[in-house]
Each structure stands twice: as C-alpha cells, then as structure tokens.
Design a protein around this motif. Sequence first.
Motif, mmCIF file in Angstrom:
data_model
loop_
_atom_site.group_PDB
_atom_site.id
_atom_site.type_symbol
_atom_site.label_atom_id
_atom_site.label_comp_id
_atom_site.label_asym_id
_atom_site.label_seq_id
_atom_site.Cartn_x
_atom_site.Cartn_y
_atom_site.Cartn_z
ATOM 1 N N TYR A 111 39.431 44.731 44.151
ATOM 2 C CA TYR A 111 39.637 43.464 42.845
ATOM 3 C C TYR A 111 40.913 42.629 43.232
ATOM 4 O O TYR A 111 40.853 41.484 43.114
ATOM 5 C CB TYR A 111 39.567 44.090 41.815
ATOM 6 C CG TYR A 111 38.148 44.477 41.482
ATOM 7 C CD1 TYR A 111 37.030 43.871 41.394
ATOM 8 C CD2 TYR A 111 38.049 45.613 40.741
ATOM 9 C CE1 TYR A 111 35.710 44.318 41.039
ATOM 10 C CE2 TYR A 111 36.932 46.384 40.189
ATOM 11 C CZ TYR A 111 35.657 45.601 40.371
ATOM 12 O OH TYR A 111 34.582 46.071 40.027
ATOM 13 N N LEU A 112 42.111 43.518 43.472
ATOM 14 C CA LEU A 112 43.405 42.710 43.691
ATOM 15 C C LEU A 112 43.413 41.884 44.767
ATOM 16 O O LEU A 112 43.933 40.924 44.765
ATOM 17 C CB LEU A 112 44.433 44.122 43.706
ATOM 18 C CG LEU A 112 44.638 44.789 42.571
ATOM 19 C CD1 LEU A 112 45.662 45.862 42.904
ATOM 20 C CD2 LEU A 112 45.333 43.801 41.353
ATOM 21 N N GLY A 113 42.734 42.338 45.918
ATOM 22 C CA GLY A 113 42.633 41.677 47.031
ATOM 23 C C GLY A 113 41.853 40.179 46.733
ATOM 24 O O GLY A 113 42.076 39.193 47.145
ATOM 25 N N GLU A 114 40.729 40.235 46.189
ATOM 26 C CA GLU A 114 40.095 39.268 45.512
ATOM 27 C C GLU A 114 40.863 38.330 44.500
ATOM 28 O O GLU A 114 40.729 37.148 44.691
ATOM 29 C CB GLU A 114 38.659 39.525 44.878
ATOM 30 C CG GLU A 114 37.665 40.018 45.822
ATOM 31 C CD GLU A 114 37.153 39.157 46.780
ATOM 32 O OE1 GLU A 114 36.875 37.930 46.732
ATOM 33 O OE2 GLU A 114 37.183 39.658 47.945
ATOM 34 N N ALA A 115 41.456 39.043 43.930
ATOM 35 C CA ALA A 115 42.659 38.069 42.764
ATOM 36 C C ALA A 115 43.729 37.418 43.833
ATOM 37 O O ALA A 115 44.025 36.171 43.280
ATOM 38 C CB ALA A 115 43.236 39.061 41.915
ATOM 39 N N ASN A 130 39.213 39.283 38.037
ATOM 40 C CA ASN A 130 39.584 40.240 39.345
ATOM 41 C C ASN A 130 40.861 41.043 38.878
ATOM 42 O O ASN A 130 40.686 42.335 39.056
ATOM 43 C CB ASN A 130 40.085 39.540 40.570
ATOM 44 C CG ASN A 130 38.361 39.305 41.234
ATOM 45 O OD1 ASN A 130 37.646 40.030 41.639
ATOM 46 N ND2 ASN A 130 38.218 37.893 41.673
ATOM 47 N N VAL A 131 41.731 40.455 38.159
ATOM 48 C CA VAL A 131 42.840 41.218 37.624
ATOM 49 C C VAL A 131 42.382 42.091 36.436
ATOM 50 O O VAL A 131 42.750 43.393 36.365
ATOM 51 C CB VAL A 131 43.987 40.414 37.110
ATOM 52 C CG1 VAL A 131 45.091 41.216 36.221
ATOM 53 C CG2 VAL A 131 44.672 39.819 38.575
ATOM 54 N N SER A 132 41.629 41.576 35.640
ATOM 55 C CA SER A 132 41.170 42.346 34.447
ATOM 56 C C SER A 132 40.137 43.618 34.892
ATOM 57 O O SER A 132 40.338 44.728 34.524
ATOM 58 C CB SER A 132 40.196 41.615 33.666
ATOM 59 O OG SER A 132 39.631 42.385 32.623
ATOM 60 N N ASP A 133 39.493 43.468 35.881
ATOM 61 C CA ASP A 133 38.659 44.450 36.749
ATOM 62 C C ASP A 133 39.363 45.467 37.239
ATOM 63 O O ASP A 133 39.304 46.750 37.149
ATOM 64 C CB ASP A 133 37.667 43.814 37.792
ATOM 65 C CG ASP A 133 36.282 43.074 36.927
ATOM 66 O OD1 ASP A 133 36.175 43.363 35.605
ATOM 67 O OD2 ASP A 133 35.615 42.395 37.442
ATOM 68 N N ALA A 134 40.593 44.974 37.988
ATOM 69 C CA ALA A 134 41.313 46.031 38.562
ATOM 70 C C ALA A 134 42.031 46.807 37.433
ATOM 71 O O ALA A 134 42.362 47.868 37.657
ATOM 72 C CB ALA A 134 42.639 45.285 39.411
#
Length: 150
Positions: A111-115, A130-134
């Motif tokens: 997720y952080l990579g996607e963010a 993505n940050v929320s999911d991480a």
Amino acid sequence: MATNMMNKYVLVLSCLIFFVMTGSLNAKPADIKAICGKAKNPSFCTNYMKSNPKTSGADIKTLATITLDSAQTSASGAMNKITPFAEKEPKRPLRSGYVLCVQNYRSTIRYLGEAKKSLASGDVRGQNINVSDAMKSSTYCQDEMLKSQR
C-alpha cells in the motif's frame, strides 16, 4: 520488541496522513510546525521531522515522500523482526498472530508503494486510500497481537 516497531511505524504514518489530507502539494517550503500541530502526535511528528536533515526547507510533496519512505522502511523492519516469531513460536495462538502480522505488513508495504506512485502522479485520492489502508493493516496487526496474548 515487535510492538515498539509497530507503534513507531503507526506514528510515522500519523504524520503523513496530514500531508495526504491537505491535498496541497505546492512547491514552497512546508511549515513543519503547522503540519505537526495537526498530526495525531505533534511532538513525535516534530521530533521526527527535525531528526531528518532532508526535511529542512522541503516542500510538502518532498516531506510526504520522505515520510512514505520512512514508513516503508519501518514496516519492512517490523516485518523482518516478526517473521522469525511467525516461523518458530511454539504457542499456536501467538504463532497465528505473528503469521497474520507478517501478512499485514506485506500488505502495508505494498500500500505504501502504491501511495508513493499516487503521490508522484498527483493522484491525491489514490494516495489517501493507500495510506489509509496501510494504517489499517499495521493497526490490525497490533490489535490481533494483543488479542493473541490474552
């Protein structure tokens, strides 16, 4: 040991969430005092920002990139510390908790990579998601570990 890494990681992300929520990625130097004043843990945010020489004079997009990189490094470190427990813990409930944490941290790192990709492309909505999911992944790991220790 692993819980301390998880807490540090969640706090790093709490600083980042403000950057993401502002949606303002202009190129002027960011006001770290104002940013950290709105973080979940202002003193941690301020100390974190002051401890990294790359943050001095950085714009908000650069600060977000630095924080995402740091969060990814912390998540990788936590996962690396938890993995041996997931492989060798003799008590089944604890081992299951560790295995779940390893899986969650893999997701967190993804997720952080996607963010980071969303930040680079200017996709604020994607970055927020993505940050929320991480953050959810790492928090879920921490909650599950507390349950498994009861």
